[in-house]
Design a protein around this motif. Sequence first.
Motif, short mmCIF file in Angstrom:
data_model
loop_
_atom_site.label_atom_id
_atom_site.label_comp_id
_atom_site.label_asym_id
_atom_site.label_seq_id
_atom_site.Cartn_x
_atom_site.Cartn_y
_atom_site.Cartn_z
N LYS A 1 -6.94 -41.79 -89.90
CA LYS A 1 -6.03 -42.72 -89.76
C LYS A 1 -4.37 -42.52 -90.07
O LYS A 1 -3.63 -41.93 -89.69
CB LYS A 1 -6.52 -44.02 -90.08
CG LYS A 1 -7.63 -44.46 -88.85
CD LYS A 1 -8.30 -45.81 -89.37
CE LYS A 1 -8.12 -46.62 -90.48
NZ LYS A 1 -9.03 -46.69 -91.01
N SER A 2 -4.58 -42.51 -91.13
CA SER A 2 -3.21 -42.31 -92.49
C SER A 2 -2.52 -40.71 -92.26
O SER A 2 -1.90 -40.63 -92.21
CB SER A 2 -3.20 -42.55 -93.94
OG SER A 2 -3.30 -44.13 -93.42
N THR A 3 -3.79 -40.23 -91.98
CA THR A 3 -2.95 -39.11 -91.86
C THR A 3 -2.77 -38.29 -90.77
O THR A 3 -1.71 -37.61 -90.96
CB THR A 3 -4.25 -37.91 -92.38
OG1 THR A 3 -4.93 -37.71 -93.77
CG2 THR A 3 -4.06 -36.27 -92.57
N ILE B 1 3.03 -49.90 -90.22
CA ILE B 1 2.22 -51.30 -90.99
C ILE B 1 0.88 -51.17 -91.42
O ILE B 1 -0.08 -50.80 -91.10
CB ILE B 1 2.12 -52.97 -90.02
CG1 ILE B 1 4.00 -52.54 -89.50
CG2 ILE B 1 1.94 -53.64 -90.87
CD1 ILE B 1 4.31 -52.92 -88.79
N ASN B 2 0.86 -50.66 -92.92
CA ASN B 2 -0.55 -50.43 -93.65
C ASN B 2 -0.74 -51.53 -94.72
O ASN B 2 0.12 -51.71 -96.28
CB ASN B 2 -0.21 -49.29 -94.06
CG ASN B 2 -1.16 -48.83 -94.97
OD1 ASN B 2 -1.81 -48.54 -96.40
ND2 ASN B 2 -2.33 -48.24 -94.14
N PRO B 3 -1.80 -52.52 -95.36
CA PRO B 3 -2.38 -52.96 -95.35
C PRO B 3 -2.87 -52.36 -96.89
O PRO B 3 -2.39 -53.55 -98.03
CB PRO B 3 -3.94 -53.64 -95.38
CG PRO B 3 -3.99 -52.79 -94.28
CD PRO B 3 -2.90 -51.94 -93.65
N ASP B 4 -2.93 -51.20 -97.08
CA ASP B 4 -3.05 -50.82 -98.49
C ASP B 4 -1.29 -50.92 -99.40
O ASP B 4 -1.56 -50.72 -100.40
CB ASP B 4 -3.71 -49.32 -98.53
CG ASP B 4 -5.08 -49.68 -97.88
OD1 ASP B 4 -5.53 -50.10 -98.25
OD2 ASP B 4 -4.74 -47.81 -97.09
N GLN B 5 -0.56 -50.24 -98.77
CA GLN B 5 0.61 -50.35 -99.35
C GLN B 5 1.65 -51.90 -99.20
O GLN B 5 1.78 -52.14 -99.65
CB GLN B 5 1.87 -49.67 -98.32
CG GLN B 5 3.35 -49.08 -98.87
CD GLN B 5 3.89 -48.41 -97.78
OE1 GLN B 5 3.47 -48.04 -96.76
NE2 GLN B 5 4.01 -47.15 -98.46
N VAL C 1 0.04 -49.27 -86.31
CA VAL C 1 -0.28 -50.20 -87.11
C VAL C 1 -1.89 -49.83 -87.64
O VAL C 1 -2.31 -49.30 -87.23
CB VAL C 1 -1.01 -51.77 -86.71
CG1 VAL C 1 -1.92 -52.74 -87.78
CG2 VAL C 1 0.04 -52.74 -85.72
N ASP C 2 -2.15 -49.04 -89.39
CA ASP C 2 -2.43 -47.97 -89.69
C ASP C 2 -3.47 -48.97 -90.29
O ASP C 2 -3.32 -48.80 -91.51
CB ASP C 2 -1.17 -47.23 -90.55
CG ASP C 2 -2.00 -45.82 -91.31
OD1 ASP C 2 -3.62 -46.24 -91.23
OD2 ASP C 2 -2.06 -45.32 -92.31
N ASN C 3 -4.42 -49.25 -89.90
CA ASN C 3 -5.49 -50.24 -90.02
C ASN C 3 -6.90 -49.93 -89.33
O ASN C 3 -6.95 -49.64 -88.71
CB ASN C 3 -4.94 -51.88 -90.03
CG ASN C 3 -5.62 -52.68 -91.58
OD1 ASN C 3 -6.86 -52.00 -91.56
ND2 ASN C 3 -5.28 -53.76 -91.01
MG LIG Z 1 -5.57 -44.96 -94.40
#
Ligand SMILES: [Mg+2]
Length: 160
Positions: free
Chosen positions: A25-27, A40-44, A67-69
């Motif tokens: 997803k993030s890539t 919007i990413n929860p890890d960040q 929404v990158d979750n």
């Molecule tokens: Mg990711």
Amino acid sequence: MGSLSETDVRTPSAVMLIGIPASGKSTFYKQRLFDSHLRINPDQLRSHHREHALLEACLATQVSFVVDNTNATRIVRSRIVDLARSAGFRVIGYYFRSKLTEALQRNHLRDRHARMPVKGVLGISGQLERPSPAEGFDELWYVRMDGQGGFVVDQWGKNP
Ligand SMILES: [Mg+2]
Ligand SMILES: Nc1ncnc2c1ncn2[C@@H]1O[C@H](COP(=O)(O)OP(=O)(O)O)[C@@H](O)[C@H]1O
């Protein structure tokens, strides 16, 4: 993907990435959406409060976002779909092919701090509900890795 009509260009979009951890997803975001959509990413962000505040800010200012979750369940997705549609956004979903053994391998190869516990990957994999256009998506796509570091995107329902 086809060319955008004038309406599409003017209307902001809410993009939801759907897939288990290490499905890409993030890539995909960095390759395809970085220039056009805020992430919007929860890890960040590391808190639900921040995620929500940023989502609200995007909706209020009509800024396209992703929404990158994992967005694994219908209930989680429906909240975002409802908010986005009420704010006049187009809603676009990208489902990432989620082969558990491959994701576990990719997860294992990550840096220690980026790796998710195996239990966590299994848990999300167990919860995953495939999306459906009926959930309110204006567009729904099926994404798989192309074997060369990139991705192949097919229309939902036409995936191999
Ligand atoms: Mg990711
Ligand atoms: N298109 C791709 N082809 C090959 N490997 C990929 C691809 N996209 C991501 N990866 C690998 O998979 C791992 C997980 O990718 P990532 O984008 O962080 O997934 P997610 O955001 O879904 O957790 C990364 O470490 C990356 O090396």
